[in-house]
Structure formats: C-alpha cells, structure tokens
Design a protein around this motif. Structure first.
Motif, PDB file in Angstrom:
ATOM      1  N   LEU A  75      10.233  -9.347 -78.290  1.00 41.80           N
ATOM      2  CA  LEU A  75      10.330  -8.361 -77.278  1.00 41.80           C
ATOM      3  C   LEU A  75       8.987  -7.913 -76.747  1.00 41.80           C
ATOM      4  CD1 LEU A  75      12.637  -6.783 -75.807  1.00 41.80           C
ATOM      5  CD2 LEU A  75      12.410  -5.073 -77.655  1.00 41.80           C
ATOM      6  N   ARG A  83      12.058  -6.487 -70.060  1.00 42.79           N
ATOM      7  CA  ARG A  83      13.235  -6.293 -71.178  1.00 42.79           C
ATOM      8  C   ARG A  83      14.669  -6.011 -70.523  1.00 42.79           C
ATOM      9  NH1 ARG A  83       9.108  -2.873 -75.400  1.00 42.79           N
ATOM     10  NH2 ARG A  83       7.275  -4.136 -74.602  1.00 42.79           N
ATOM     11  N   LEU A  88      18.220  -5.864 -72.176  1.00 40.46           N
ATOM     12  CA  LEU A  88      18.015  -4.377 -72.908  1.00 40.46           C
ATOM     13  C   LEU A  88      18.077  -3.340 -72.221  1.00 40.46           C
ATOM     14  CD1 LEU A  88      17.391  -3.294 -75.689  1.00 40.46           C
ATOM     15  CD2 LEU A  88      15.028  -3.527 -75.216  1.00 40.46           C
TER      16      LEU A  88
END
Lengths: 273, 436
Positions: A75, A83, A88
C-alpha cells in the motif's frame, strides 16, 4: 460476516508511524478480510486516528516501520490518490471545508475520476444529478447540499452524511470510518448506519474507528480491537464492545500490563535485562 | 552662455516628437488636448522612487517609443466571434485603437441607450460629453492620462437615458493585433438619473509581440443610477497595459466593478471611485491571475466625500511562477463623510516559492463616526484541502488546480454576465491546471 476463506483485503504487519517525530503507532498487526466489519476502539490519544490517516497516506504521518498490503500489494508504494482508486476510503473525523467548490461539482468529479480509473462510463451533469439525488434520499440528505460549497458551513452531522455519500459514490473495497458517529444525533446515526449496512457486500469491508459503543448497535462488528499506547492490546467480538461500554477501558489496559509483565513476555525481558 | 533646456525625458520626447493636434476637433476639446500636452511635457516619468510606483518599475516601458497605428488590419467577424458575448445588446470593436464599424453591432439597442464612437459624437453631442470628458480622470498629475488625452481619437461613448433600466450589457472590445504599436483607448460612460446598465470593457491581444495600451475610462453615475462595470484584461503576453479609470457617484447611486486581470507582461490598473453624493455605494471586486514573469499592479482609491456612503472591496491575487502582484488599496473618508461604512479585503494566493505579492491596504479617516475595516492575507494552498481531494482519488495537479480555481471563483461568480462567468471559469481552470 466472518468467513475463514474470504479474501484478505488489508494486512497490516507490525506497523509503526510517527507524527512530528513522535512515535504514535508502535507495532500494529491487523488483518481484514472481505465481508468483515472491524471496530477499533480505545481511549483518546491511543492512536486510532493515526492508524486511519497513516493508511490513507496523510502527509503529516510518517510510516517508520512495518508494512501494509492491500489486496496483496504494498500500500505504501502508491500515492494517496492511487490508494483511493484502488478501493481504499477514509471517512474523515473532521471533513475539510472547501469554499468555492460546489458540492455537486466535487461529487461528480470524484465519481467520474473513480469511474475513469476503472474503465467505466462517466456521467454528465444531468445524469449525475439524478444518480446522486437517489443516493442522497437514502441518507435522508437535503438536495440543497448539492448547491453549497463542499462541507462549507455544514453542521457536524451534515458533514458526516456527506462523507458517507462520497463512500456510496466511490463504493470502496475497504472503508475506514473515523469517528463517523460523533456529531450525529440518534436519528442521524440510525440513517447513516443504515446506509453503511446497505453498502456492505461479501466483497468489501468496513473498519469503524470509534470511541463509543453506540454506533456498534447499528453496525454490528465481527471484531472489536482495543488500542492503547499505539498498539492493539485486545481483540474480541461484539461482546467486548458492550463490556467496554459498561466497564470502561482501564481493566483492559490493566490486564494487558499484567500479561506483559509476566516472565517470558517481551516487556518483562526488556525491563529485566 | 546658459541654455535653458526643458529636460524632457527621452521617453516623452520620443512619444510626442511627431505629435500634431488632430484636425477638425471641437474647440473645448482642443483646449483640453493642449493642456494635456503641456502636462505630458512637464510631468516626470514615474520611477520606483515615487510612492505610487514603488513596486512597479516601468523602465522597460519607457524604452518603447511606439506610435499610434495609422490604419488597422481588416478582421472578419469570424476572427473575433469567440470573444463576443451572447447577452450583449450592443458592441463596439476597436482594432489597434481604431474604431471598426463592420465588427461592431449597435442595431439592437433599445431607445435611450446610446453606444457610439466617441470621435463621431464630439460635434453633435458636445454638450453631453464636455462636462465629463477628462473630468473624472484628471490628467494634471497623471502622465499616462495626459498622454491618453493628447492622443484621444476613437473611443467608446455609452449613455443610458434617465430612468432606463433592465438594458442588456454593452460590450466594448479593444483588440490589439500587431506589435510595436501604442494605442490610447478611451471610454466614457454616462448613466443618467435613475438608469441602470452593465458595461463590459474588454482588452484582447492577438499577438504575443510587444505593444502598449494606455487606456482611460470615465464613468459618471447620476443620482439613483446603477452601473455594473466588468473590466477584463486579457492582453497578449508581451504587452504593457496601463489603465486609468475614474468613477463619480452622485447621490444614492451605485457602482459595482468586476476587474479580472489575466494578461500582459506588465499591467497597471488605477481605479478611483469618488462617492460624491450622499448615500452612494460602491462594490469593487478584483482578481489578478498571473504567472511566468508577469507583473500586475492594481491601485484603487475609494474616496468617501459625503455622508452615508458604503463601499465593499475584495481584491484577490493568484500568483504563480516568478510573477509579481501589487495591490494598493486606499480608502479615504473625508471630513464630514459621517456614517461611512467601508470594508476592504486583500487576499493573495502564492503558487510558487518565486511568486511575489506586495499588498498595501490604506485607511485615511477624517470623520469620527464611521465604520471601516480592512485586512490582508497572503498564503498558499491549504495542505489539508489538497489531501482531502487526493484521498478521493484526484491527482495532486487536479486537486491544486481545483483549489486555486475555487479561490478565484468568489470574484468570477459575481460577474453579472452568465456566459462570461462560464468562459472565465474555463480560462481560470485551464490556467491553474497549467500552473499546478
């Protein structure tokens, strides 16, 4: 819902992070699988929000150790905007006000950016208007909020609804909701929780960061983690949250200290060297 | 032996060397021209030692000795149509300083609205023009206004008859097509008692070469009248734009100014608003969006001469690259101008470490029962806002350009011409995206 063979969305391994040079996270381990609801609880200053912000890449938070895999990929190798496009989402504890940018233009822009990133069709302003109004109905949000500047002059509760509206538009794989319940009255809490529940599928997951158990009556967690001093010191099920509500946090912290000071524990070894 | 030499600055020497008073002028105008010529010959060329020009070094301009154009290239409507404004009822176009009747449109004007070339009106409408011309922008101590008045030729006359309201906007379009030319645009707006109008003063450059525009705009707002004035400066990148605008407000009149500064290598905009009548109101909005090595200097004076006046001013600068913005905003409340209510704000956004802004709000108050406020801020984009947008998937560039745009939107959105708002929004978004 816990399914042992469900896909791992988020894997946090021994994560530590600093803010302005001070270590706030001191080795977090957390695994979130598709379909699960996690609650991260803990007293003020325990590092809950730091964990949320470090995961989405806020520039004030520096990762100082450990690693995080999102769907198996590093990540921290990708920028905050990537992201987001990877699925996310952070629902901010304090959503930022942006005077001069209309909420409708902003919502359409982030929706279309997401659609574009996934090779899906973008919506023109008229199509989007119909689309977003439907989503707003479910959140019991006044359509007038489309014409105002982003979060500008919104009440605390209105800001939180606007966060969940963005979540509904972006349909993230993993949503971290930071203190989404603060500033909501009981009716608003029920509406917002209902929306989050509707957005849950077997393929996505939610991490609720919350100080109180109240929200967990409406969004039922599969796991409850207690954070203290930058670590997760206890993990349990829904019942743990209820116990925390009646007994507070002190007993968990006490229990953790005892366990750590037992011969054989790393803390014991450290202090007896 | 002593020689008494008038030590004229070589710049003035060169500008005026071939000067001849235009033929066939009316006598009162010829007198004003001679007076202006006398002033141009005797006034010093400003330098950074002058308080009013402290931050703006015009020495590059004084090396340019351009003359007015004798003729202009023929442009077609199609060449300019994308600059036209759909809402406008009338349009005057000037190419390199010369009136272009073929490109202008005055047929759809309602009765009571006069929009014509100033030069053609001097004879027949002298009584109307004489009390105003060179009165609202005096040239006694203003070199550029004096030069403009010497060279006054074609220009725009806008007159709105008494009590006429709800007229569509008038578009005054000044197009520069060629380098090495000096133009002296002139506008005179006369709003009679109780009338209302919107005037769009628009400067466009079709060349990136070096040219000079020295404009003077005078606006007379009679009792109970209301004028909305949009000034759009989108000159070519190599140009110099010096503008003087003077506004006189009679009793209970209102004036709203929306100035957007985008172009020119060096620009200077002086706006003097005199609230001459009791109960007059002025709202002054300004936005300068500059980058590269541009310099944009705005000087405003809000002169409260009578009681119960109200003025609100917001000036914003968005400065990128190694550009330099200057704002000097003076609010003067004269003795006896009691119950004046004035608020002034200067807000500045710096997009790069080399960008520079000088802002100087000034209050001078000679009355004792007034409400005046002013404030100035200089800042950068808010990092929390940038991050919030990025956390929603927007790239750094997109986030920064959106926030920069939002900073300017407050000024643009208040422009009372919707198609212009839409066009400027696009221009600003494109420009901020290029800078982000």
């Amino acid at each position: 819902m816990i399914k042992a063979d469900a896909k791992v969305l988020l894997e946090v391994r021994n994560l530590s992070a600093t803010v302005a040079g001070v270590e706030i996270l001191k080795g977090i381990d957390l695994t979130v699988r598709a379909g699960e609801v996690h609650a991260i609880m803990g007293p003020n200053g325990s590092g809950k929000s730091t964990l949320a912000k470090a995961l989405v890449g806020h520039p004030a938070y520096t990762v100082s150790g450990g690693e995080v895999l999102f769907e198996g990929k590093d990540l921290f190798a990708i920028a905050p905007e990537e992201r987001s496009r990877a699925g996310l989402f952070l629902g901010f504890q304090y959503p930022v006000e942006i005077a001069g940018v209309s909420n409708s233009a902003f919502l359409r822009l982030i929706y279309n950016t997401g659609q574009g990133a996934h090779g899906k069709d973008e919506l023109d302003p008229l199509e989007f208007d119909d689309f977003v109004r439907e989503k707003m109905k479910l959140l019991d949000m006044d359509p007038n909020f489309l014409d105002r500047s982003v979060n500008d002059g919104f009440s605390g509760g209105e800001k939180k609804r606007n966060e969940i509206l963005q979540m509904a538009l972006l349909e993230p794989k993993l949503a971290i909701l930071d203190e989404t319940d603060s500033g909501l009255d009981i009716d608003a809490l029920r509406t917002v929780a209902g929306s989050v529940n509707r957005l849950m599928t077997p393929d996505n997951a939610v991490v609720l960061v919350t100080h109180y158990q109240r929200l967990l009556n409406y969004i039922v967690p599969d796991y409850v983690h207690v954070m203290e001093g930058g670590k997760i010191i206890k993990t349990g099920g829904k019942a743990l949250a209820e116990e925390l509500e009646t007994r507070g946090y002190d007993w968990v912290v006490e229990e953790y200290r005892k366990q750590e000071s037992r011969p054989g524990s790393p803390a014991y070894a450290e202090s007896h060297l | 032996m002593t020689t008494v030499a008038t030590a004229r600055h070589p710049y003035i020497e060169a500008l005026l060397q071939n000067y001849e008073t235009p033929h066939g002028g009316v006598s009162w105008l010829n007198e004003r021209r001679s007076a202006a010529l006398e002033r141009a010959n005797s006034l010093a060329v400003p330098t950074t030692r002058d308080e009013d020009w402290r931050f703006t070094d015009i020495s590059p301009l004084t090396k340019l000795h351009f003359q007015p154009a004798a003729e202009a290239p023929r442009l077609s409507l199609a060449d300019l149509s994308h600059y036209f404004i759909g809402e406008a009822a009338g349009r005057l176009v000037f190419v390199d300083g010369l009136f272009a009747p073929d490109l202008s449109a005055t047929d759809d004007l309602p009765a009571g609205v006069q929009v014509s070339n100033l030069a053609e009106c001097l004879k027949n409408h002298g009584a109307l023009i004489e009390p105003h011309l060179a009165r609202h922008v005096p040239f006694g101590d203003n070199l550029f206004a004096a030069l403009n008045t010497c060279y006054l030729r074609d220009g725009a006359l806008v007159r709105i008859a008494k009590d006429l309201v709800r007229a569509a906007p008038v578009h005054l379009l000044f197009v520069s097509t060629r380098p090495e030319i000096a133009t002296y645009p002139r506008c005179l707006v006369i709003a009679e008692n109780g009338s209302e109008c919107t005037v769009i003063e628009d400067y466009v450059g079709l060349t990136d070469g070096v040219y000079v525009n020295n404009s003077v705009t005078e606006i007379s707002v009679a009792a109970n009248a209301r004028v909305r004035h949009v000034k759009l400066q989108r000159e070519g990148g190599g140009s110099f734009h010096i503008a003087n605008c003077g506004v006189s407000l009679a009793k209970d009149s209102a004036y709203a100014s929306h100035t957007v500064t985008l172009g020119a290598r060096m620009s200077r905009h002086d706006l003097n608003v005199v609230l001459q009548g009791e109960g007059a109101a002025a709202r002054i909005d300004g936005l300068a969006l500059i980058s590269g090595r541009q310099l944009a200097d705005t000087h405003t004076l809000l002169d409260h001469a009578k009681p119960n006046g109200k003025s609100v001013q917001i000036h914003k600068c968005i400065v990128g690259g190694a550009a330099h913005a200057v704002f000097n905003g003076k609010v003067l409340v004269r003795e006896g101008a009691q119950l004046t209510d004035s608020a002034q704000e200067s807000r500045n956004l710096l997009l790069s470490s080399r960008a520079h802004v000088d802002t100087k709000p000034q209050l001078e108050i000679f009355a004792d029962d007034v409400k005046c406020s002013h404030g100035a801020t200089v800042g950068q984009l808010d990092a929390e806002q940038v991050f919030y947008l990025k956390s929603r998937g927007l790239s750094e560039t997109r986030a920064r350009s959106l926030l920069t745009y939002a900073f300017g939107a407050e000024i643009i959105d208040r422009i009372p011409v919707p198609s212009l708002v839409a066009r400027l929004e696009r221009i600003v978004l494109d420009q901020t995206a290029a800078q982000a």
